[in-house]
Design a protein around this motif. Structure first.
Motif, PDB file in Angstrom:
ATOM      1  N   GLU A   1       0.808  -1.155   0.101  1.00 37.28           N
ATOM      2  CA  GLU A   1      -0.011  -0.073  -0.073  1.00 37.28           C
ATOM      3  C   GLU A   1       0.787   1.272   0.070  1.00 37.28           C
ATOM      4  O   GLU A   1       0.664   2.314  -0.600  1.00 37.28           O
ATOM      5  N   ASN A   2       1.802   1.291   0.828  1.00 38.15           N
ATOM      6  CA  ASN A   2       2.536   2.441   1.134  1.00 38.15           C
ATOM      7  C   ASN A   2       3.815   2.604   0.123  1.00 38.15           C
ATOM      8  O   ASN A   2       4.328   3.778  -0.430  1.00 38.15           O
ATOM      9  N   ILE A   3       4.273   1.617  -0.505  1.00 35.15           N
ATOM     10  CA  ILE A   3       5.383   1.558  -1.175  1.00 35.15           C
ATOM     11  C   ILE A   3       5.419   1.119  -2.753  1.00 35.15           C
ATOM     12  O   ILE A   3       5.448   1.765  -3.516  1.00 35.15           O
ATOM     13  N   VAL A   4       4.758  -0.088  -2.873  1.00 28.43           N
ATOM     14  CA  VAL A   4       5.090  -1.042  -4.121  1.00 28.43           C
ATOM     15  C   VAL A   4       4.164  -0.230  -4.966  1.00 28.43           C
ATOM     16  O   VAL A   4       4.519   0.216  -6.200  1.00 28.43           O
ATOM     17  N   PHE A   5       2.805  -0.468  -4.684  1.00 30.35           N
ATOM     18  CA  PHE A   5       1.698   0.101  -5.687  1.00 30.35           C
ATOM     19  C   PHE A   5       1.815   1.362  -6.324  1.00 30.35           C
ATOM     20  O   PHE A   5       1.899   1.834  -7.320  1.00 30.35           O
ATOM     21  N   PRO A   6       2.337   2.642  -5.163  1.00 32.50           N
ATOM     22  CA  PRO A   6       2.565   3.727  -5.649  1.00 32.50           C
ATOM     23  C   PRO A   6       3.556   3.958  -6.572  1.00 32.50           C
ATOM     24  O   PRO A   6       3.593   4.847  -7.483  1.00 32.50           O
ATOM     25  N   TRP A   7       4.706   3.171  -6.174  1.00 30.35           N
ATOM     26  CA  TRP A   7       5.889   3.124  -7.099  1.00 30.35           C
ATOM     27  C   TRP A   7       5.885   2.570  -8.524  1.00 30.35           C
ATOM     28  O   TRP A   7       6.264   3.413  -9.479  1.00 30.35           O
ATOM     29  N   VAL A   8       5.120   1.657  -8.623  1.00 29.59           N
ATOM     30  CA  VAL A   8       4.648   1.008  -9.658  1.00 29.59           C
ATOM     31  C   VAL A   8       3.929   1.969 -10.665  1.00 29.59           C
ATOM     32  O   VAL A   8       4.070   2.186 -11.748  1.00 29.59           O
ATOM     33  N   GLY A   9       2.566   2.468  -9.928  1.00 30.46           N
ATOM     34  CA  GLY A   9       1.732   3.308 -10.546  1.00 30.46           C
ATOM     35  C   GLY A   9       2.454   4.637 -11.267  1.00 30.46           C
ATOM     36  O   GLY A   9       2.098   4.703 -12.395  1.00 30.46           O
ATOM     37  N   GLU A  10       3.528   5.068 -10.545  1.00 29.98           N
ATOM     38  CA  GLU A  10       4.225   6.152 -10.932  1.00 29.98           C
ATOM     39  C   GLU A  10       4.913   6.035 -12.103  1.00 29.98           C
ATOM     40  O   GLU A  10       4.989   6.866 -13.231  1.00 29.98           O
ATOM     41  N   ARG A  11       5.305   4.657 -12.404  1.00 31.08           N
ATOM     42  CA  ARG A  11       6.322   4.590 -13.529  1.00 31.08           C
ATOM     43  C   ARG A  11       5.631   3.893 -14.702  1.00 31.08           C
ATOM     44  O   ARG A  11       5.908   3.826 -15.924  1.00 31.08           O
ATOM     45  N   LEU A  12       4.207   3.462 -14.554  1.00 36.16           N
ATOM     46  CA  LEU A  12       3.509   2.705 -15.771  1.00 36.16           C
ATOM     47  C   LEU A  12       3.064   4.245 -16.354  1.00 36.16           C
ATOM     48  O   LEU A  12       2.762   5.137 -15.941  1.00 36.16           O
ATOM     49  N   ILE A  13       3.078   4.000 -17.761  1.00 35.41           N
ATOM     50  CA  ILE A  13       2.432   4.895 -18.723  1.00 35.41           C
ATOM     51  C   ILE A  13       1.102   4.802 -18.912  1.00 35.41           C
ATOM     52  O   ILE A  13       0.492   3.708 -19.294  1.00 35.41           O
ATOM     53  N   VAL A  14       0.292   5.789 -18.300  1.00 32.44           N
ATOM     54  CA  VAL A  14      -1.272   5.779 -18.602  1.00 32.44           C
ATOM     55  C   VAL A  14      -1.594   6.431 -19.679  1.00 32.44           C
ATOM     56  O   VAL A  14      -2.098   7.631 -19.388  1.00 32.44           O
TER      57      VAL A  14
END
Lengths: 357, 357, 357, 357
Positions: C342-355
């Motif tokens: 919740e705090n690290i992995v999903f936000p970090w992944v979400g920032e790096r995906l191109i939407v």
């Protein structure tokens, strides 16, 4: 399966110890004397280890013929569950020494083979309130007895220490932590330089030992000859002893919580800091002052931590600019030991000892 | 300051080369023969290196007396800016060999000392379209010439290679990348095993070389005897040659952008991958097949990458379970070389060569 | 003791799997769909693993409301003996995703949670003739099914892979050896990066597995739920499979000779070379091409090889100049996973995906 | 060539320092105050560094509006040859902070930017009888002044330290050796963690500095702005100061003998032991007690020791089980600093500070 495995590993001792070759000082060979050594350094140990210890002493051929001559001394430290019978009966050290001296491949010297075993296989040549002060036993009780009873060149410049497995560890430990006694050091397949591989917590024997809560369970391990469990008991009582923690008398570097290993930071720090790879920096002056430091290990050693630990130890020595020789050879834990003693270790040690009165 | 520093480092060559001791085959010593070797492997090199190269050959005392006897061969590879005169005049190799053979500390053997220098100090015993195929020169041209002209035991089992500094690198490089020629290898203070310390980009000589854009600037470096700059030119032309990139003819692992080093990923990868510490894994079968692999280095070597690189190389060898011996000794880059050749390297090499036809 | 240990470790699966939260697309939350995926990549596997595999798919809240919108996709790979029920029931991934999306801490995205277990706990997301081609299953069968059935942004730039434990290994393995499918990768407490500590041969479970000669002994291990023995069977069938070697169908990296481990050089080389720490160099281009590479591990992980392996892997990545993030945190193998997702992995992944479509 | 190189590297200071943006507390932004700090810790330094030092203090937008509110504090430590103008003019820290606070990506906090330069570029935030007690200046003089003059949350739990290059070193050094002042630490491209690459003796600037025997030669280096020579003077006076050894006032880790580097064992030991990679073990309790420890470095950093040292430092931290975050990113020494401050460092620091009175 485990049981038969352990029996195999320990069996050499049973078969080989105790049989001294009959030798006479009038021949062109040396002779072996068995002595009892008062071991006050072991007084009060909690494992019931006797405070008199046996040792075998090889006297070279000229010892009897030249009654005024003094000789340099090499101390040979045996491995876990071994005793001096292993050097004599299994590795045939007296015959090796006779040949080397006859061929002038080594100066004549006295070789002392102490016993250093206990109920867990050995005290790792360390001082411990639980298993006894084995480092003091070797460097004081034994050296004093030998220097008092035989015509030795009684100074560090003429004293070497060589060991195999637990004894290889012992040779390095004494050089690092008890300086000024030996000036030439060789470790053969030294155990316990780094707490990894089969010596790491991945070895389930740690769980078996950690599960011991009473004397009966401890007795079971002894009865079953559970090799790694006993070795771990030896290590814990020598490396992180706790005289108040019966029945194991050791401070465990982890807890078992719901069946899983949970590291105890302080105990784990202390435990790891006690291994030679992490002590090189603090001991660098002692190690640099040696006149010879060498080590060899078979790349196929059955105890997987031994080649890895020796390599890591050499690396740390190099990082601290400590001169040494490293031999990595094709071979296993024991098979090459006799051959290497004869071809490499004794000649190398002999060259570095000062033979002068 | 730099200039005087370089002159000191190179001066041994000037003083020592070319003076062969007068010797006769009727004495109880060996003798040295100087030969010319056709070096077709150097054909087409871009540095103007001659395609005939000199070599000195030591023939042991029995070579002339026993005209049917064949001998094992040791090849000695010299360092950068050296030539065979360094072995003979400075390190006194013929006298060392005479003593070792007289004292039976080494079997009688032939010792071949090739020249392998060029305008940048040497070709690093590597194949290169710019500096020439020095690996092929040694392993083919020279070995064929020696086997054709002298009574050698002409097989890998009876052939060793030993080198110092650039030649220590060469010995290891030939063992790793040109297998089947030598079976016993010893590297003395081997340079260039890892691209760190004084061999890393922290050395400003990289910037001086990278700044060369025309033949005049190159000529200046040569005239000034800028040691590290010349060594780097030697390395670049041997390790990452580019025959199309005059005047340096090398592929640089970085660019200088606004006065700062900017790594070029591909070239930097290629550059680093060419060093032995990164080639051990791929060469592990070749190295394991050797009958002897040893190396020694002084912990006070003036070229700081040499002890560090040797230590790292030993570590990689150990990780790949490759038997070897490592000696780290108190000493510098050159002073112990003669003594170590006599006491350690030649006896060790001699023991491992098979002396039988 | 061992038995109860294993039951504890596996029990999460039994309790948690299969219970999907009831959700409706009309709420302000996402919903989870369970699908069957044809797994032709597993055809012919020798372990009886079904060739249809289940998966759970989280669709974000706008998936139903915006019928023309396409979404990036994150694949979550579970650990050994887990299945997608672990993500949903134990780590509460749907609720985590709902919160992150509601708070705009992550873009709306689809999260796919495949099953990837077998009788030995899992196929390690590798291709194997014994355990099946699990890498192909994920990167082809599953990705094709998901892209065909859901409105995904069907390209690597919009596809991430995240895994825990065996799944963390899987995420890195797919990135290194099956490039072009995922562009953002995070490994949580990844197992099996280096074959050390509890994953090394010091673990006696290796001996138990090596002692299996017939189907009955194999059945016993399964019945006893001997965790490490099963994991080792999973590793051997996935990392060094041998379809001709019933009943284990694996190539062992050592032999047991008289109760002792004897390394088989070739098999041992192959075995070690299959681990990620030794594959970084060859895979460096694939890893450098990623848009995000991260990993985290608790320093108190019960599986002692996991922090050590992650640290070693990060070091190798650094040596090859591969950008990445390493988090070493206080914690164990499982307890922090939900919080870190919740705090690290999903936000970090979400920032790096191109939407973007 | 060298000269122009150095001018480029230092030029940022000249252009950027001193220009503070005009800001008003009534706007929706923070404001910057310049203060003078009495630096009694620098009393008696031998380099002529003034004992009053400037600092810039960013006060967040609510500082003026909420006169009873206290704020956590972040200290920003600049790099060699920089000053607080670098943070403000070049990296645009005030605007970054305004945006982060406006977007609620960071709590409102005070940011203190001290000057810490001297004639050699800086005192490395260390205590030294030659360059002054810069560690005491930061942790006592400056912290006391700030806590006395501004409404801070005056305890370690609310105090962070962040630095770049020499300041990154400083942040780690203060955390390791001066505990109890800061609880959250981030090092950006930290210099000087290990004495390798361009910071090793391979860098010829060491020879230039070692050759200085009088004040004139020293003056020449200053006049020429010989970057590495000045940095080495800064390092020697801060890491191995010797107040009796004019004109350099430093203890050199080697001698130059006939133009060659000869290591002085004791001085070399002391020199190397002063670097953070070798201090982790002794400082492990201090480091484990931090609430946040992070570091980032560009893999293309022009100062080649910086990525290598950061990687080695992370490895040592991991070996001692010290939680931390490591970011290796594509980039160089300076270009990403502003972006990383905004996207990574300040939000990460802000999350870890306790914002409560």
């Amino acid at each position: 399966m485990l049981k038969s495995f352990c029996i195999v590993m320990i069996s050499t001792v049973i078969v080989l110890s105790g049989s001294l070759p009959a030798q006479s000082g009038t021949q062109d060979t040396g002779r072996v004397v068995e002595i009892d050594v008062p071991a006050s350094a072991l007084d009060g140990n909690l494992l019931g280890t006797p405070t008199t210890q046996g040792a075998a002493v090889y006297l070279p051929r000229s010892y009897d013929r030249q009654p005024d001559r003094r000789f340099p001394v090499v101390y040979l430290l045996h491995g876990i569950f071994d005793d001096y019978g292993t050097w004599i009966g299994h590795f045939k050290v007296p015959a090796i020494l006779d040949r080397l001296i006859a061929d002038a491949n080594m100066p004549e010297l006295i070789v002392v083979m102490p016993n250093a075993g206990n109920r867990y296989g050995g005290g790792f040549y360390r001082n411990s309130p639980v298993s006894g002060n084995w480092a003091d036993y070797i460097t004081k009780d034994l050296v004093d007895t030998v220097d008092g009873r035989f015509r030795t060149l009684a100074n560090a410049a003429n004293r070497a220490v060589v060991g195999h497995s637990m004894g290889g560890y012992g040779a390095l430990h004494l050089a690092m932590e008890h300086p000024g006694v030996f000036s030439v050091v060789w470790a053969m397949s030294p155990c316990c330089l780094a707490p990894d591989e089969d010596l790491g917590f991945g070895n389930e024997a740690w769980r078996r030992v950690a599960a011991i809560t009473g004397p009966d369970a401890l007795q079971d391990l002894l009865a079953y000859r559970d090799f790694y469990a006993l070795a771990i008991l030896g290590i814990v009582t020598a490396f992180s002893p706790d005289p108040d923690a019966a029945p194991i008398y050791g401070d465990f570097p982890f807890d078992i919580v719901r069946g899983e290993v949970v590291l105890d930071d302080d105990a784990f720090d202390r435990y790891r800091d006690a291994f030679p790879v992490r002590q090189v920096r603090d001991a660098r002056e002692n190690l640099r002052n040696l006149r010879g430091l060498g080590m060899g290990v078979g790349l196929g050693d059955q105890f997987l931590h031994i080649p890895a630990g020796t390599l890591a130890f050499s690396q740390r020595l190099g990082t601290e600019r400590i001169p040494h020789r490293l031999d990595l050879y094709a071979g296993d834990h024991r098979q090459q030991i006799g051959e290497r003693l004869e071809n490499i270790v004794f000649p190398w040690v002999g060259e570095r000892l000062i033979v002068a009165e």
